[in-house]
Structures are given as C-alpha cells and as structure tokens.
Design a protein around this motif. Sequence first.
Motif, PDB file in Angstrom:
ATOM      1  N   MET A  65       0.851  -1.207   0.000  1.00  0.00           N
ATOM      2  CA  MET A  65       0.000   0.000   0.000  1.00  0.00           C
ATOM      3  C   MET A  65       0.880   1.248   0.000  1.00  0.00           C
ATOM      4  O   MET A  65       1.966   1.234   0.570  1.00  0.00           O
ATOM      5  N   LYS A  66       0.383   2.306  -0.637  1.00  0.00           N
ATOM      6  CA  LYS A  66       1.111   3.574  -0.603  1.00  0.00           C
ATOM      7  C   LYS A  66       0.136   4.721  -0.767  1.00  0.00           C
ATOM      8  O   LYS A  66      -0.973   4.532  -1.225  1.00  0.00           O
ATOM      9  N   GLY A  67       0.548   5.900  -0.371  1.00  0.00           N
ATOM     10  CA  GLY A  67      -0.361   7.023  -0.539  1.00  0.00           C
ATOM     11  C   GLY A  67       0.315   8.335  -0.205  1.00  0.00           C
ATOM     12  O   GLY A  67       1.417   8.360   0.327  1.00  0.00           O
ATOM     13  N   GLY A  68      -0.349   9.412  -0.565  1.00  0.00           N
ATOM     14  CA  GLY A  68       0.180  10.745  -0.284  1.00  0.00           C
ATOM     15  C   GLY A  68       0.075  11.064   1.200  1.00  0.00           C
ATOM     16  O   GLY A  68      -0.814  10.570   1.881  1.00  0.00           O
ATOM     17  N   ILE A  69       0.999  11.901   1.675  1.00  0.00           N
ATOM     18  CA  ILE A  69       0.941  12.376   3.062  1.00  0.00           C
ATOM     19  C   ILE A  69       0.255  13.736   3.039  1.00  0.00           C
ATOM     20  O   ILE A  69       0.560  14.580   2.197  1.00  0.00           O
ATOM     21  N   ARG A  70      -0.685  13.948   3.931  1.00  0.00           N
ATOM     22  CA  ARG A  70      -1.416  15.221   3.985  1.00  0.00           C
ATOM     23  C   ARG A  70      -1.188  15.896   5.330  1.00  0.00           C
ATOM     24  O   ARG A  70      -1.156  15.236   6.354  1.00  0.00           O
ATOM     25  N   TYR A  71      -1.107  17.230   5.333  1.00  0.00           N
ATOM     26  CA  TYR A  71      -1.006  18.010   6.573  1.00  0.00           C
ATOM     27  C   TYR A  71      -2.193  18.935   6.664  1.00  0.00           C
ATOM     28  O   TYR A  71      -2.671  19.430   5.651  1.00  0.00           O
ATOM     29  N   VAL A 108      10.012   5.429   1.398  1.00  0.00           N
ATOM     30  CA  VAL A 108       9.268   6.680   1.229  1.00  0.00           C
ATOM     31  C   VAL A 108       9.631   7.283  -0.136  1.00  0.00           C
ATOM     32  O   VAL A 108      10.785   7.220  -0.560  1.00  0.00           O
ATOM     33  N   THR A 109       8.626   7.814  -0.833  1.00  0.00           N
ATOM     34  CA  THR A 109       8.895   8.360  -2.176  1.00  0.00           C
ATOM     35  C   THR A 109       8.590   9.849  -2.236  1.00  0.00           C
ATOM     36  O   THR A 109       7.980  10.404  -1.333  1.00  0.00           O
ATOM     37  N   GLY A 110       9.040  10.449  -3.340  1.00  0.00           N
ATOM     38  CA  GLY A 110       8.961  11.901  -3.462  1.00  0.00           C
ATOM     39  C   GLY A 110      10.180  12.532  -2.799  1.00  0.00           C
ATOM     40  O   GLY A 110      10.173  13.728  -2.489  1.00  0.00           O
ATOM     41  N   GLY A 120      12.382  13.570 -12.587  1.00  0.00           N
ATOM     42  CA  GLY A 120      11.065  13.657 -13.238  1.00  0.00           C
ATOM     43  C   GLY A 120       9.884  13.639 -12.277  1.00  0.00           C
ATOM     44  O   GLY A 120       8.760  13.870 -12.690  1.00  0.00           O
ATOM     45  N   ARG A 121      10.105  13.373 -10.964  1.00  0.00           N
ATOM     46  CA  ARG A 121       8.949  13.274 -10.070  1.00  0.00           C
ATOM     47  C   ARG A 121       8.268  14.626  -9.864  1.00  0.00           C
ATOM     48  O   ARG A 121       7.045  14.690  -9.770  1.00  0.00           O
ATOM     49  N   GLU A 122       9.080  15.688  -9.799  1.00  0.00           N
ATOM     50  CA  GLU A 122       8.481  16.997  -9.519  1.00  0.00           C
ATOM     51  C   GLU A 122       7.428  17.366 -10.570  1.00  0.00           C
ATOM     52  O   GLU A 122       6.344  17.842 -10.252  1.00  0.00           O
ATOM     53  N   ALA A 190      -6.751  17.793 -10.032  1.00  0.00           N
ATOM     54  CA  ALA A 190      -6.791  17.785  -8.559  1.00  0.00           C
ATOM     55  C   ALA A 190      -7.536  16.545  -8.085  1.00  0.00           C
ATOM     56  O   ALA A 190      -8.166  15.852  -8.868  1.00  0.00           O
ATOM     57  N   ASN A 191      -7.443  16.271  -6.779  1.00  0.00           N
ATOM     58  CA  ASN A 191      -8.202  15.157  -6.230  1.00  0.00           C
ATOM     59  C   ASN A 191      -9.625  15.613  -5.935  1.00  0.00           C
ATOM     60  O   ASN A 191      -9.820  16.637  -5.283  1.00  0.00           O
ATOM     61  N   HIS A 192     -10.569  14.825  -6.423  1.00  0.00           N
ATOM     62  CA  HIS A 192     -11.994  15.044  -6.147  1.00  0.00           C
ATOM     63  C   HIS A 192     -12.449  16.486  -6.446  1.00  0.00           C
ATOM     64  O   HIS A 192     -13.000  17.153  -5.578  1.00  0.00           O
ATOM     65  N   GLY A 218      -0.151  10.406 -12.662  1.00  0.00           N
ATOM     66  CA  GLY A 218       1.261  10.484 -13.064  1.00  0.00           C
ATOM     67  C   GLY A 218       2.189  10.617 -11.863  1.00  0.00           C
ATOM     68  O   GLY A 218       3.300  10.075 -11.865  1.00  0.00           O
ATOM     69  N   GLY A 219       1.734  11.324 -10.812  1.00  0.00           N
ATOM     70  CA  GLY A 219       2.575  11.514  -9.624  1.00  0.00           C
ATOM     71  C   GLY A 219       2.836  10.204  -8.908  1.00  0.00           C
ATOM     72  O   GLY A 219       3.983   9.836  -8.635  1.00  0.00           O
ATOM     73  N   VAL A 220       1.768   9.485  -8.639  1.00  0.00           N
ATOM     74  CA  VAL A 220       1.945   8.230  -7.904  1.00  0.00           C
ATOM     75  C   VAL A 220       2.644   7.194  -8.793  1.00  0.00           C
ATOM     76  O   VAL A 220       3.388   6.339  -8.306  1.00  0.00           O
ATOM     77  N   THR A 221       2.472   7.318 -10.115  1.00  0.00           N
ATOM     78  CA  THR A 221       3.151   6.382 -11.030  1.00  0.00           C
ATOM     79  C   THR A 221       4.665   6.591 -10.960  1.00  0.00           C
ATOM     80  O   THR A 221       5.436   5.626 -10.857  1.00  0.00           O
ATOM     81  N   VAL A 222       5.098   7.880 -10.966  1.00  0.00           N
ATOM     82  CA  VAL A 222       6.553   8.113 -10.883  1.00  0.00           C
ATOM     83  C   VAL A 222       7.054   7.824  -9.463  1.00  0.00           C
ATOM     84  O   VAL A 222       8.202   7.413  -9.265  1.00  0.00           O
ATOM     85  N   SER A 223       6.191   7.968  -8.459  1.00  0.00           N
ATOM     86  CA  SER A 223       6.583   7.515  -7.118  1.00  0.00           C
ATOM     87  C   SER A 223       6.818   6.008  -7.136  1.00  0.00           C
ATOM     88  O   SER A 223       7.737   5.502  -6.488  1.00  0.00           O
ATOM     89  N   TYR A 224       5.982   5.298  -7.873  1.00  0.00           N
ATOM     90  CA  TYR A 224       6.194   3.846  -8.038  1.00  0.00           C
ATOM     91  C   TYR A 224       7.532   3.595  -8.755  1.00  0.00           C
ATOM     92  O   TYR A 224       8.319   2.727  -8.357  1.00  0.00           O
TER      93      TYR A 224
HETATM   94  O1  LIG Z   1       3.473  10.301  -4.837  1.00  0.00           O
HETATM   95  C1  LIG Z   1       2.600   9.644  -4.276  1.00  0.00           C
HETATM   96  O2  LIG Z   1       2.791   8.497  -3.934  1.00  0.00           O
HETATM   97  C2  LIG Z   1       1.231  10.169  -4.043  1.00  0.00           C
HETATM   98  C3  LIG Z   1       0.958  11.419  -4.792  1.00  0.00           C
HETATM   99  C4  LIG Z   1      -0.479  11.690  -4.772  1.00  0.00           C
HETATM  100  O3  LIG Z   1      -1.246  11.007  -5.423  1.00  0.00           O
HETATM  101  C5  LIG Z   1      -0.983  12.761  -3.952  1.00  0.00           C
HETATM  102  O4  LIG Z   1      -0.233  13.325  -3.184  1.00  0.00           O
HETATM  103  O5  LIG Z   1      -2.185  13.014  -4.070  1.00  0.00           O
END
Ligand SMILES: O=C(O)CCC(=O)C(=O)O
Length: 290
Positions: A65-71, A108-110, A120-122, A190-192, A218-224
């Motif tokens: 499992m993986k996902g973005g970190i939110r603050y 951890v990615t990014g 290329g991730r940025e 954007a998300n949602h 594309g972001g999570v794909t390059v994180s992969y």
């Molecule tokens: O880079 C990631 O793994 C997650 C990026 C992403 O989808 C996000 O931050 O919404």
Amino acid sequence: MNALAATNRNFRHAARILGLDAKIEKSLLIPFREIKVECTIPKDDGTLVSYVGFRVQHDNARGPMKGGIRYHPEVDPDEHQTWELMHRLWQWILDEYSKFHGHSPAIVTGKPIDLGGSLGREAATGRGVVFATEALRNEYGKSIKDMTFAIQGFGNVGSWAAKLIHERGGGVLNRENAGKVRAKFIIEAANHPTDPEADEILSKKGVIILPDIYANAGGVTVSYFEWVQNIQGFMWDEEKVNNELKRYMTRAFHNIKSMCQSHNCNLRMGAFTLGVNRVARATVLRGWEA
Ligand SMILES: O=C(O)CCC(=O)C(=O)O
Ligand SMILES: NC(=O)C1=CN([C@@H]2O[C@H](COP(=O)(O)OP(=O)(O)OC[C@H]3O[C@@H](n4cnc5c(N)ncnc54)[C@H](OP(=O)(O)O)[C@@H]3O)[C@@H](O)[C@H]2O)C=CC1
C-alpha cells in the motif's frame, strides 16, 4: 458531499456495473486498517504541543500500500518552511525505518534526488495530466495545439501542466479571457474536484470528464518508479522516466476505454470498474473475501 461519501458512491456504482458479489463489495469498501496516532512534543518555550495523525491502509490484495501524506493547512502555511519540513520528514522516515531494516530508501517516495528520489517526479503529475489529455484528444482526432485550456490552480500540478501545454503549442487562458470558457472536456488534475451532482449535470450537457483517479495518477506512477529504482539500486535518466510515464498513462487510457465499451459507461465509471475489478479478482484469488 464530502470526498469519502462521493468516492463510496462511485465505488458502489462501479460494483453494480460489475455485478460484484455483495460479500466482496463489503470487504473492499471497508479499509483493512486505520491507525490514529498522537504525538506530544515539547516546544522551545517548554510547553507541550500535541498532534494527531491518521493512517489508512485500504487494501493490499495486489501489492504494497502507498499514498500521499497530507497536513492540516494550519500546521505550517509558509511554503518555504513546508519544503524544509518535508526534507526533514523524508530524512526522518528514512532514518527511523533504516535503523531496524538497514538502508531502505524505497520506504518513502517523493524524496529529494540526493536522497534517492527519482528524476522527473516533480513534474510527473502535471506531465501525466498532459499525457492523459493527449490520449483523450487522440480519440477525437485533435492535438493539444488546436485547443485552449483553462487551468484552475497554479501550484505544482497546474504550473507544470501549463508549461508543458504551452510547449506543445496549446493556449492557456488567463483572467482576461477565462470568461469565454465553454469547455467540452474537463481534465481532473486535482483530487476530487467534481461533486457527483455536478458530475451528472455536466454529463447531461455532454461534457467529457477525464476522472481524477486516472488523470492525476502520473505523480503516484513516478513515485512507483522511484520505488522500483530504489529496489533495483539503479537510477534511470529523466528521459526514461518520462517515456515510461507516457507508456503507462496511454495504456491505462486504452484499458479504461475498453471498460467503457464493455459496460456502456462514462470515463469515470470506466476507471472505477477497471480498478475495482482488478482488486476484486486479486481478493478472490487470495481467498480473502469475507
Ligand atoms: O506520490 C505519491 O505516492 C502520491 C501522490 C499523490 O497522489 C498525492 O499526493 O495526491
Ligand atoms: N503534487 C502531486 O504530485 C499530486 C497532486 N495531486 C492533487 O492535485 C491538486 C494540486 O496539488 P499541488 O499542485 O501539488 O498543490 P499546490 O499546493 O502546489 O497547489 C495548489 C494550487 O491550487 C490553488 N487553489 C487552492 N484552492 C483553490 C480553489 N478553491 N480554486 C482554485 N485554485 C485553488 C492554490 O492557489 P494559492 O496558492 O493561491 O492558494 C495553488 O495554486 C491537489 O488536489 C492534490 O491532492 C494529485 C496527485 C499528485
């Protein structure tokens, strides 16, 4: 409608289209694990401050499992300090994990390039949005240079998308001409960004929406790809990262279109049915259904 309710509604719609067994539907809807943590830290002035964090691990039938970190926005609204904080956070996650498991950059990615991040991730999410748009436009026999784009939001994703669209000869609207927008296509970077009710209204008007779960992947794909490079212990050049991203985004578009054709549904349901069906199949093969 909040994002979770909207996603669950889309998920249930996809489950109905697929004729998913009720037991599997229920088991996929509920996250595998939700963790709430509380961290109390002494401040320089001696007082204590307490932060609460959540981690949701939804499903690992198909892999890790993986996902973005939110603050929360109030944690640190200053952009420069946020960047500093992110660097320290990556370093901290990497160090803590590596203490117990040996040097593990893939955890951890990014990450910054010097800590094992991917070239290329940025730009990856904005670039992925452009590849997704090209795949959609090829369906309609037009190219980006024949079109004008209105981009809402000019941060990481929006600014890269604007730059890459400009490089391909596409026009980007500004505040002077944005009022002319009569969009035939909406690309959800954007998300949602589109509420289900708005979704229905736009669909009835014949507006074609490229859904977020595909368009911003594309972001999570390059994180992969970053994870893959870290595991290989080998760094790809930026051209390879971008070419692979294009291949993945284009292939995913065709997979979505073929779900749309099989189930006579729109692109959002094409993307949802594609993803839900894959996870459901893996769940059954693993014997994990409730
Ligand atoms: O880079 C990631 O793994 C997650 C990026 C992403 O989808 C996000 O931050 O919404
Ligand atoms: N970065 C990534 O790799 C990925 C990002 N995403 C999603 O893409 C979206 C953008 O992310 P990112 O570019 O990284 O974020 P940034 O914080 O870099 O940029 C966000 C931009 O959106 C603007 N904005 C905020 N609220 C509104 C609003 N109500 N209407 C119009 N514009 C608004 C901000 O303007 P201002 O600065 O003036 O507040 C800012 O320019 C988010 O939904 C994110 O979750 C998804 C996948 C990956």
